[in-house]
Structures are given as C-alpha cells and as structure tokens.
Design an enzyme around this catalytic site. Structure first.
Site, mmCIF file in Angstrom:
data_model
loop_
_atom_site.group_PDB
_atom_site.id
_atom_site.type_symbol
_atom_site.label_atom_id
_atom_site.label_comp_id
_atom_site.label_asym_id
_atom_site.label_seq_id
_atom_site.Cartn_x
_atom_site.Cartn_y
_atom_site.Cartn_z
ATOM 1 C CD GLU A 11 -3.175 -0.353 2.132
ATOM 2 O OE1 GLU A 11 -2.753 0.229 3.153
ATOM 3 O OE2 GLU A 11 -4.357 -0.624 1.938
ATOM 4 C CG HIS A 30 -5.772 0.954 -1.234
ATOM 5 N ND1 HIS A 30 -6.456 0.874 -2.425
ATOM 6 C CD2 HIS A 30 -5.211 -0.273 -1.046
ATOM 7 C CE1 HIS A 30 -6.296 -0.346 -2.937
ATOM 8 N NE2 HIS A 30 -5.553 -1.064 -2.113
ATOM 9 C CG HIS A 32 -8.901 -4.589 -1.207
ATOM 10 N ND1 HIS A 32 -8.067 -5.509 -0.645
ATOM 11 C CD2 HIS A 32 -8.086 -3.657 -1.782
ATOM 12 C CE1 HIS A 32 -6.803 -5.186 -0.861
ATOM 13 N NE2 HIS A 32 -6.781 -4.047 -1.539
ATOM 14 C CG HIS A 102 -6.511 -3.361 -6.228
ATOM 15 N ND1 HIS A 102 -5.221 -2.909 -6.435
ATOM 16 C CD2 HIS A 102 -6.616 -3.555 -4.903
ATOM 17 C CE1 HIS A 102 -4.588 -2.847 -5.273
ATOM 18 N NE2 HIS A 102 -5.408 -3.227 -4.327
HETATM 19 ZN ZN LIG Z 1 -5.135 -3.090 -2.308
#
Ligand SMILES: [Zn+2]
Length: 197
Positions: A11, A30, A32, A102
C-alpha cells in the site's frame, strides 16, 4: 485483513504517490470495499452520487485500469512508484479513483472526511447497484445538488460531529475524542461536546 499481508505491505506506493501529487490533502484511504468493485469492472455504469451522503464522492469518479499502461501481465496490485504515480494521475483532483479488479483510493482534506468517504462511498455504490437491478433510468444527483450538499458541509456542524462520535464509539475509541474550541458550529454544539466530559 490478516490474510492480506502482501497487499497491506504494498500500500505504501498508493499512499506515497497520492500524497506526492496532492499537497492539498492529509488523508488517503485505500480499500477493497466489495460494493465498489463492480463499478471498476463494468465501467459503462458510472459510479456517481445517487444519495445525499454520496455527494461527497464528487461528481466524477475515474476508473484506473492498471493494464492500460502496464500491460496484461501485472498481479493487478500497485507494486511500485511508477504504478502509484499513474494511479495518482488518474485520480487527478477528484476525491476517489476506482482501481479495476482491486478496490479504490481516496484523497481527503481531513480525517473526518476520509472516514466519511470510506463509509458513504460503498453505501452510495450499494444503492446504485440495487437501482440498476430495478431497471430503468438512473436518477443521479445533479451537479447543483452535489454543490449544495458540499457547500452545506462544515467539519464541526452538529450533523458531522454526531457521525464522528458514532463512528468513534463504534470503533471503541470514543473516549479519545477531542474537539477544538471555536471551530464553527453553533453554541448548542459546544454545550453538547462539553456535557460529555
Ligand atoms: Zn489493495
């Protein structure tokens, strides 16, 4: 998240590249989030605000496809600064960028806004996905509605602070909350925060 050691480790390229490109922001998320994934895959349906709390994702959410620049043989994760910078370029001045197959990355001006976005982005995506199942035209929020919502936002308004308290308590860290004095809001807010101490 323990089963995603490799992704968490990588990350740093996502965070570093976005901070480099966006000196105006203080927080990068970030994740998912499953509800956002379809919109990075079936890109004909744009992920845009459809509910009032979704206004904060902004009028345009770009989709970054790693294969556009890095070909069809990557592991679909961001594994170096070249890829991170390409992602940041796609994010541009927007609040959120979807990452095909992703997840998403977001850029926020404060921690409250980062958490709010992480909560409401998937909620907006769920509402839109369900509306698509019902069929017919999708009534997206207009630019005027998005602007009106964002104009009305204040980091220490009663509305914002209640949500912040709720999320903090839910995360088990409500006792850590502090609130700067004289930062907007109205007197009632102020009393409320003091009555908790
Ligand atoms: Zn990721």
């Amino acid at each position: 998240m323990n089963d995603e050691r490799r992704a968490l480790y990588l990350e740093r390229f996502i965070h570093a590249a976005i901070y480099e490109a966006r000196p105006d922001i203080v927080s990068v998320v970030h994740a998912h989030a499953e509800d956002t994934l379809p919109f990075g895959i079936a890109t004909a349906t744009k992920l845009r605000p459809v509910i009032h709390s979704g206004s904060f994702i902004g009028p345009y959410v770009p989709v970054w496809d790693i294969s556009d620049k890095f070909g069809g043989d990557t592991n679909v994760l961001v594994t170096n600064m070249d890829q991170g910078r390409d992602l940041a370029k796609c994010l541009s001045r927007n609040a959120v960028v979807l990452m095909r197959g992703h997840g998403f990355a977001s850029a926020s001006r404060s921690l409250i806004e980062a958490v709010r976005l992480a909560v409401y982005l998937p909620r907006n995506a769920r509402a839109l996905l369900r509306a698509k199942i019902l069929g017919g035209n999708i009534a997206y929020l207009s630019q005027g509605e998005i602007d009106a919502r964002n104009r009305g936002y204040s980091p220490y308004s009663t509305e914002t602070w209640r949500a912040w308290e709720y999320w903090a308590n839910k995360a088990g860290v409500g006792d850590l909350l502090t609130r700067p004095d004289g930062e907007g809001g109205h007197p009632h807010d102020h009393e409320h925060s003091h009555s908790r101490q």
